[in-house]
Design a protein around this motif. Structure first.
Motif, PDB file in Angstrom:
ATOM      1  N   ASN A 472       0.792  -1.232   0.000  1.00 54.53           N
ATOM      2  CA  ASN A 472       0.000   0.000   0.000  1.00 54.53           C
ATOM      3  C   ASN A 472       0.821   1.276   0.000  1.00 54.53           C
ATOM      4  N   SER A 473       2.119   1.161  -0.034  1.00 56.31           N
ATOM      5  CA  SER A 473       2.972   2.357  -0.014  1.00 56.31           C
ATOM      6  C   SER A 473       3.264   2.840  -1.425  1.00 56.31           C
ATOM      7  N   GLY A 474       3.687   4.092  -1.488  1.00 55.42           N
ATOM      8  CA  GLY A 474       4.113   4.653  -2.764  1.00 55.42           C
ATOM      9  C   GLY A 474       3.011   5.249  -3.603  1.00 55.42           C
ATOM     10  N   GLN A 475       1.767   5.161  -3.156  1.00 56.28           N
ATOM     11  CA  GLN A 475       0.655   5.720  -3.935  1.00 56.28           C
ATOM     12  C   GLN A 475       0.343   7.157  -3.537  1.00 56.28           C
ATOM     13  N   ASP A 476       0.627   7.473  -2.279  1.00 56.39           N
ATOM     14  CA  ASP A 476       0.296   8.795  -1.748  1.00 56.39           C
ATOM     15  C   ASP A 476       1.290   9.098  -0.627  1.00 56.39           C
ATOM     16  N   ALA A 477       2.158  10.068  -0.847  1.00 61.85           N
ATOM     17  CA  ALA A 477       3.214  10.359   0.121  1.00 61.85           C
ATOM     18  C   ALA A 477       2.645  10.767   1.471  1.00 61.85           C
ATOM     19  N   ASP A 478       1.574  11.528   1.470  1.00 57.54           N
ATOM     20  CA  ASP A 478       0.967  11.957   2.733  1.00 57.54           C
ATOM     21  C   ASP A 478       0.382  10.763   3.483  1.00 57.54           C
ATOM     22  N   PHE A 479      -0.250   9.855   2.760  1.00 55.36           N
ATOM     23  CA  PHE A 479      -0.810   8.668   3.400  1.00 55.36           C
ATOM     24  C   PHE A 479       0.309   7.817   3.992  1.00 55.36           C
ATOM     25  N   ASP A 480       1.389   7.659   3.243  1.00 56.79           N
ATOM     26  CA  ASP A 480       2.527   6.895   3.761  1.00 56.79           C
ATOM     27  C   ASP A 480       3.032   7.505   5.059  1.00 56.79           C
ATOM     28  N   ASP A 485       4.145   4.826   7.784  1.00 53.85           N
ATOM     29  CA  ASP A 485       5.402   5.022   8.515  1.00 53.85           C
ATOM     30  C   ASP A 485       5.216   4.808  10.024  1.00 53.85           C
ATOM     31  N   PRO A 486       4.158   5.363  10.650  1.00 52.22           N
ATOM     32  CA  PRO A 486       3.950   5.071  12.076  1.00 52.22           C
ATOM     33  C   PRO A 486       3.719   3.595  12.362  1.00 52.22           C
ATOM     34  N   LEU A 487       3.013   2.909  11.470  1.00 60.62           N
ATOM     35  CA  LEU A 487       2.776   1.476  11.672  1.00 60.62           C
ATOM     36  C   LEU A 487       4.088   0.707  11.584  1.00 60.62           C
ATOM     37  N   LYS A 488       4.949   1.075  10.633  1.00 57.32           N
ATOM     38  CA  LYS A 488       6.237   0.415  10.497  1.00 57.32           C
ATOM     39  C   LYS A 488       7.080   0.615  11.752  1.00 57.32           C
ATOM     40  N   ALA A 489       7.120   1.834  12.275  1.00 61.26           N
ATOM     41  CA  ALA A 489       7.913   2.117  13.471  1.00 61.26           C
ATOM     42  C   ALA A 489       7.385   1.341  14.673  1.00 61.26           C
ATOM     43  N   GLY A 529      -3.138   0.060  15.278  1.00 67.01           N
ATOM     44  CA  GLY A 529      -2.471   0.777  14.206  1.00 67.01           C
ATOM     45  C   GLY A 529      -2.679   0.085  12.869  1.00 67.01           C
ATOM     46  N   TYR A 530      -2.592  -1.231  12.863  1.00 65.49           N
ATOM     47  CA  TYR A 530      -2.837  -2.004  11.649  1.00 65.49           C
ATOM     48  C   TYR A 530      -4.282  -1.836  11.190  1.00 65.49           C
ATOM     49  N   MET A 531      -5.217  -1.887  12.137  1.00 63.92           N
ATOM     50  CA  MET A 531      -6.617  -1.688  11.774  1.00 63.92           C
ATOM     51  C   MET A 531      -6.849  -0.296  11.198  1.00 63.92           C
ATOM     52  N   TRP A 532      -6.216   0.717  11.791  1.00 65.72           N
ATOM     53  CA  TRP A 532      -6.397   2.072  11.280  1.00 65.72           C
ATOM     54  C   TRP A 532      -5.751   2.244   9.918  1.00 65.72           C
ATOM     55  N   ALA A 533      -4.644   1.561   9.679  1.00 62.98           N
ATOM     56  CA  ALA A 533      -4.042   1.608   8.353  1.00 62.98           C
ATOM     57  C   ALA A 533      -4.975   0.963   7.324  1.00 62.98           C
ATOM     58  N   ARG A 534      -5.605  -0.142   7.700  1.00 63.13           N
ATOM     59  CA  ARG A 534      -6.556  -0.787   6.797  1.00 63.13           C
ATOM     60  C   ARG A 534      -7.792   0.080   6.585  1.00 63.13           C
ATOM     61  N   MET A 535      -8.284   0.678   7.659  1.00 60.74           N
ATOM     62  CA  MET A 535      -9.445   1.557   7.518  1.00 60.74           C
ATOM     63  C   MET A 535      -9.089   2.799   6.711  1.00 60.74           C
ATOM     64  N   GLY A 536      -7.881   3.322   6.939  1.00 59.04           N
ATOM     65  CA  GLY A 536      -7.442   4.476   6.172  1.00 59.04           C
ATOM     66  C   GLY A 536      -7.351   4.161   4.690  1.00 59.04           C
ATOM     67  N   THR A 537      -6.825   2.985   4.365  1.00 57.01           N
ATOM     68  CA  THR A 537      -6.739   2.558   2.974  1.00 57.01           C
ATOM     69  C   THR A 537      -8.126   2.454   2.347  1.00 57.01           C
ATOM     70  N   ALA A 538      -9.054   1.851   3.097  1.00 58.48           N
ATOM     71  CA  ALA A 538     -10.424   1.707   2.597  1.00 58.48           C
ATOM     72  C   ALA A 538     -11.083   3.063   2.384  1.00 58.48           C
ATOM     73  N   ALA A 539     -10.883   3.987   3.320  1.00 61.21           N
ATOM     74  CA  ALA A 539     -11.470   5.323   3.193  1.00 61.21           C
ATOM     75  C   ALA A 539     -10.854   6.076   2.021  1.00 61.21           C
ATOM     76  N   ARG A 540      -9.549   5.978   1.876  1.00 56.33           N
ATOM     77  CA  ARG A 540      -8.860   6.634   0.762  1.00 56.33           C
ATOM     78  C   ARG A 540      -9.384   6.111  -0.570  1.00 56.33           C
ATOM     79  N   ASP A 541      -9.541   4.793  -0.676  1.00 53.63           N
ATOM     80  CA  ASP A 541     -10.019   4.196  -1.913  1.00 53.63           C
ATOM     81  C   ASP A 541     -11.459   4.599  -2.216  1.00 53.63           C
ATOM     82  N   ALA A 542     -12.264   4.687  -1.157  1.00 48.81           N
ATOM     83  CA  ALA A 542     -13.662   5.091  -1.355  1.00 48.81           C
ATOM     84  C   ALA A 542     -13.753   6.519  -1.876  1.00 48.81           C
ATOM     85  N   LEU A 543     -12.932   7.394  -1.319  1.00 52.21           N
ATOM     86  CA  LEU A 543     -12.921   8.785  -1.793  1.00 52.21           C
ATOM     87  C   LEU A 543     -12.435   8.873  -3.235  1.00 52.21           C
TER      88      LEU A 543
END
Length: 593
Positions: A472-480, A485-489, A529-543
């Motif tokens: 899921n990385s590399g598509q949107d720098a702000d999203f990353d 990045d916080p999830l990775k850390a 954090g993983y759940m929020w990353a998944r929810m964030g991805t879903a919300a981003r895709d929906a928009l």
């Protein structure tokens, strides 16, 4: 009186945008389309808000009463329980062979959430029955299933689990309740059990107790424990009710919360019982019930926080206090509402971001249970085994904290019983204790679950996080930056803690166990954090797809950014504590405390 409205839109978001339930290859999931789940959740929410929520304060105020050996539940509970049963809510995921509807466990989990938020004490009567049903279904004989399951699925009879005794809680090997074999294959049980939720009541004609006891001559300790079905009223061969069994209520416990649930001391005096499964293998059968119950208790943690949060938001919008530091927001009023103040916003965002993350984690856990049970997926089974103590321990700790935070929004009014906020905090508090106190959950996680099957399940968890970030990385720098990045850390912090345990735990077990509680919370934060990353991805895709309700998805992204920025960094703190070792924890002799 406190309000409650089921957050069906958010529940639907998790089921369909995040988990994509109807697209999964699990038997029964193809039926979970948006229209079907919406209809179920709308009706569940309606029953919760219109019937159960108004009884929450009644149950808290009246409690349960023991009169001449009979337990009386609060006013209105019997009628509400009948309505719950008649609507088929108690049998959503039960086997159709025993009168159930056969829906996936995920659907049952989602449908039950509003009931728990609206009236946690009330829902325990049917919730515990579901666990007892599952244990008998998994380990009982065909005859036992035919005798008990149809009535338990419909909650014409309810169920309990009896573990704790006055002198032993977690250490069940110390129990003294004995089961003496009889010539007809039954057993006579004698002993006392305490803290038995829904132990007796006037909601149904029978209560089916699942009781742990020791058969004389068996192995010492936990290896000598067996599990028995002990009905309150014995069941005749034709299925009718017979004589009253030798189990009585010694007293109802006076508790801090969940007053509407009858927490009983039960005395067994040569009560007739029937062995489930093999002799001396009782814990294996009981854990079927306990593992399900632990996911349910994790749900209780965030469900109480959800109810408290809804009321705190309404109060913060209405209560006028002071002026916003950036300039007046309501010039037509004598003061601005509380919600304009940054610290109130922080408090509410803590609650909102936790509840929504915990809901996603719990539904994902239910999905893993379905995958494990319906497709025999060993990886899913190992993963939910690993996550169960995290879901139970972390979510109930944080759920209580968030209920207290919601109470804080009210100021002094939150401390007054009239507001109802005290009950949310008091009811939420028990979830940290029962079904295995949270300290025991942390010990189970570090002492057993990390090394289970050679550690392959925790390694699979880390690989899953790594793969998700890569995909899921590399598509949107702000999203990353905001999510990945916080999830990775945080994941790296969790791996570092696991490595510390591996390097130090063998030579000094205290080094691992003194950090177990921090590790459980660290793991919980990574999961959310993983759940929020998944929810964030879903919300981003929906928009990106032009969703009609853009505001909902934008709100979801903003809430996720808050969690990733303000809550997820707690993993660094927990890692520092873990790596400090056991010396400071174990420094004092017992006499020095």
């Amino acid at each position: 009186m406190p309000i409650y409205h089921a957050p069906t839109k958010d529940m639907q978001f998790v089921l369909h945008d995040v988990l994509k339930a109807s697209e999964q290859d699990i038997p029964g999931y193809d039926e979970l389309d948006r229209d079907f789940t919406a209809a179920v959740l709308e009706e569940s929410g309606k029953l919760a808000s219109e019937v159960l929520a108004p009884l929450n304060a009644v149950g808290d105020r009246e409690g349960c009463v023991l009169e001449n050996g009979v337990v009386r539940t609060p006013t209105g509970f019997k009628q509400a329980f009948d309505q719950l049963r008649e609507g088929g809510w108690t049998a959503l995921d039960c086997d159709p062979a025993y009168g159930g509807q056969g829906l996936p466990y995920l659907m049952n989990t989602a449908a039950m959430e509003p009931f728990v938020s609206a009236n946690m004490a009330f829902n325990m009567y049917q919730g515990l029955t579901h666990g007892a049903y599952s244990a008998i279904n998994a380990h009982g004989s065909d005859a036992q299933k035919q005798t008990y399951l149809p009535k338990m699925a419909t909650c014409e009879w309810t169920g309990t689990m009896n573990l704790t005794e006055p002198h032993c809680g977690t250490d069940l090997g110390l129990m003294r309740t004995k089961a003496v074999p009889q010539d007809d294959g039954s057993y006579l049980l004698t002993g006392q059990k305490i803290f038995i939720s829904a132990g007796d009541h006037d909601l149904t004609d029978n209560v089916i107790h699942l009781v742990l006891a020791k058969i004389p001559g068996g192995p010492e300790g936990i290896k000598g424990v067996s599990l028995f079905i002990v009905p309150k009223v014995l069941v005749n061969d034709d299925g009718s009710l017979g004589a009253r069994n030798g189990v009585t209520v010694g007293k109802i416990e006076e508790k801090m919360g969940i007053h509407g649930n009858s927490t009983c001391v039960l005395d067994y005096d040569a009560a007739t019982g029937f062995l489930i499964g093999e002799a001396h293998k009782g814990m294996r059968a009981m854990f079927t019930m306990m593992n399900e119950a632990r996911l349910g208790v994790g749900l209780q943690g965030y469900a109480q926080a959800e109810a408290a949060y809804q009321n705190a938001v309404e109060y913060a919008r209405d209560r006028l206090q002071g002026r916003a530091v950036t300039g007046t927001k309501a010039p037509e009023k004598p003061a601005d509402p509380l919600i304009v103040h940054p610290d109130i916003r922080r408090n509410l965002m803590d609650q909102k971001s936790f509840v929504e993350g915990a809901r996603a984690l719990t539904y994902w856990g239910a999905y893993l249970i379905d995958r494990a049970h319906k497709t025999d997926d060993k990886q899913a089974d190992g993963l939910i085994s690993l996550l169960t103590p995290v879901i139970k321990g972390f979510q109930t700790d944080k759920g209580f904290e968030m209920a207290v935070n919601a109470q804080q929004i009210y100021g002094g009014h939150g401390y007054i019983e009239e507001s109802g906020m005290s009950q949310f905090a008091r009811d939420a508090r028990i979830a940290m204790i029962y079904e295995g106190a949270n300290g025991v959950q942390a010990l189970d996680l570090v002492g057993r679950k990390l090394s289970q099957d050679g550690g392959k399940h925790v390694m699979a968890f880390f690989e899953m996080i790594k793969s998700f970030i890569k995909d899921n990385s590399g598509q949107d720098a702000d999203f990353d930056k905001d999510f990945l990045d916080p999830l990775k850390a945080a994941s790296k912090d969790l791996q570092a803690a696991g490595m510390y345990f591996m390097q130090n735990g063998m030579k000094n077990p205290d080094s691992a166990l003194s950090g177990s509680y921090d590790f459980m919370h660290m793991f919980g934060h990574v999961c959310l954090g993983y759940m929020w990353a998944r929810m964030g991805t879903a919300a981003r895709d929906a928009l990106a797809a032009g969703a009609s309700d853009a505001a909902f998805y934008e709100t979801k992204l903003a809430t996720g950014r808050y969690y990733m920025a303000r809550q997820l960094p707690a993993t660094a703190m927990h890692l520092a504590r873990i790596q400090s070792g056991a010396d400071t924890v174990m420094a004092l002799d017992a006499a020095q405390f």
